[in-house]
Design an enzyme around this catalytic site. Sequence first.
Site, PDB file in Angstrom:
ATOM      1  CB  CYS A 182      -0.913  -0.006   1.222  1.00 16.63           C
ATOM      2  SG  CYS A 182      -1.811  -1.560   1.471  1.00 16.63           S
ATOM      3  CB  ALA A 184      -0.143   6.032  -2.871  1.00 17.77           C
ATOM      4  CB  CYS A 319      -0.568   6.383  11.131  1.00 13.08           C
ATOM      5  SG  CYS A 319      -1.785   6.473   9.824  1.00 13.08           S
TER       6      CYS A 319
END
Length: 645
Positions: A182, A184, A319
Amino acid sequence: MGRRARDRRRQQQQQQRLERGGGADGEQQAGWSGGYPEIVKENALFERYYRELGIVPAGEWDAFMATLREPLPATLRITGYRSHAKEILRCLKEKYFRELRDLEVDGQKVEVPQSLSWYPDELAWHMNLSRKILRKSPQLEMFHQFLVSETECGNISRQEAVSMIPPLLLNVNPDHKILDMCAAPGSKTAQLIEMLHADMNVPFPKGFVIANDVDNKRCYLLVHQAKRLNSPCIMVVNHDASSIPNLQIEVDGRKEILFYDRILCDVPCSGDGTMRKNINVWKKWTTQNSLQLHGLQLRIATRGVEQLAEGGRMVYSTCSLNPIENEAVIASLLEKSQGALELVDVSSELPGLKRMPGMTKWKVMLKDGQWFEEWKDVPSNRQTQIRPTMFPVKDEETLKAMNLERCLRILPHHQNTGGFFVAVLIKKSPMPWNKRQPRIHQKLPQRTGDTEVTAANSDNGSECTTEEPTLPENRESEKMQLQNSDTEQIKKGVCGPPPSKKMKMFGFKEDPFVFLPEDDPFFVPIQNFYALDPSFPKMNLLTRTQEGKKRQLYVVSKEIKNVLLNNSEKMKVINTGIRVWSHNSDGEQFGCAFRLAQEGICTLYPFINARIVSVCIEDVKILLTQENPFLSKFSSDTQKKVKDM
């Protein structure tokens, strides 16, 4: 929306603002700034949830919340390959940082940027300099201009400190095959590319990075980031990470499934660790976000470990601070791997990084504040929202063997960062539903003429299916047993392998990748004009057109070519290769209609034996300060060399 409609809407908004507070003064009094309401950094559900889970050590809650309400300091990473990066660092430290040491603005001493203690070679820095302060001093303005110009040309990247951690924990070597699932917008991908090119004297490392993203538009952001590093070892592809296809490569004349030495699995997440920069999270945060993402995160992580080579390392990161997105995913993955995976103890890696150990106990909460400690407590009408894999393992012996404390959680108040979670996994054996690593033994036909690889095998919305690993006939019964046991495991709350899923291709149909044949007469004038060394890999040159004039020539590494040629039917490639020559009709009178492309010079330089002029430092200054200077401006020695050429 038409211009008149926009004007009417603007007038209505202005009228509403006047009614609220009577002009500019009223706006400030009402908590408005520039027409937008100020976001209150409060969320009672967030505080209740994380207080109850105990993710913050005793006595640190107030410091944790106070830090979350502070703006995130700007962090930068010096990018590029090692020798170049060291020169940028020397310039920053000896010129700009030195000038800031005794600087005062409005009677207040300016805080000098500090290096991140845990990042190797002082290549990452953080600073608390607002734009307002930057504009108030000539020295700061010069420093700001330097940062802007170096960022534009790719020597410096603005990247959040915690997002630099996963690539460092992958322990990448230049010969590693790497998948970024993943990828980008691409800051972590850039780190991986830099690691491949650790040795500047090797223009074509044996390793490569395949950078994937599900969002077609974000793939082009990824291309932009990767392009700044000018690497022939990067390929950007566009797939759903949870069903990314098995790729094949040619090994000694046979096709084999490609397994990756390193996989970065930085999954989509609720992002509550980013509250300091994404302040909308304060208003929108709810436990529902994590509950909705858990299944996708587990599917992506499962697909990742399936494609990992034995002995390979995968880093899972988010995050988010939420154990539903973090430890719950890792625990479920470890449980269904039946010993094939192991959490790596990275406590000795990145010394200086303050971290909290992974959690072993947690609860699940709905957005209405209702708590559940076990799957059996969840009523049937809630079992679509809450899944069994979201709960911690109850068996103490199994839980202890998982070593969940080896995960690491970064809390914002410990080192003035964002919040983050990282787990490092190593694959010791094949996954139980694929006990034999699948191989395809198929002799390949000899290729002749131009070799075309289509970047997308179909138009918008077309489909291709992911390939399932094949089992020998005498193992069909084992396969049925595995499927039956998977059904039982799901009933017990343990996920088996993800079902095969059809993959949709979206976005633009890309131009094909066409490799030049070995005896193509088109390349002979270029080879002669630049006196290319025989070792130059001309078989790795490609164009993006099947018919018509070849206007651009790109080069890829041998390994990337191998992947491209053997996967054209199942892979949507957005971009690969580095541009090395561009068509220039003015050069035809000299026998070569192709000029060097700026981005390809570092790659080509070791192979070029002609058309090189060594100049003195004064000539370099002229080239840097004057736009298109006449030859007469240069030293007589340089003029003579050029005229003789």
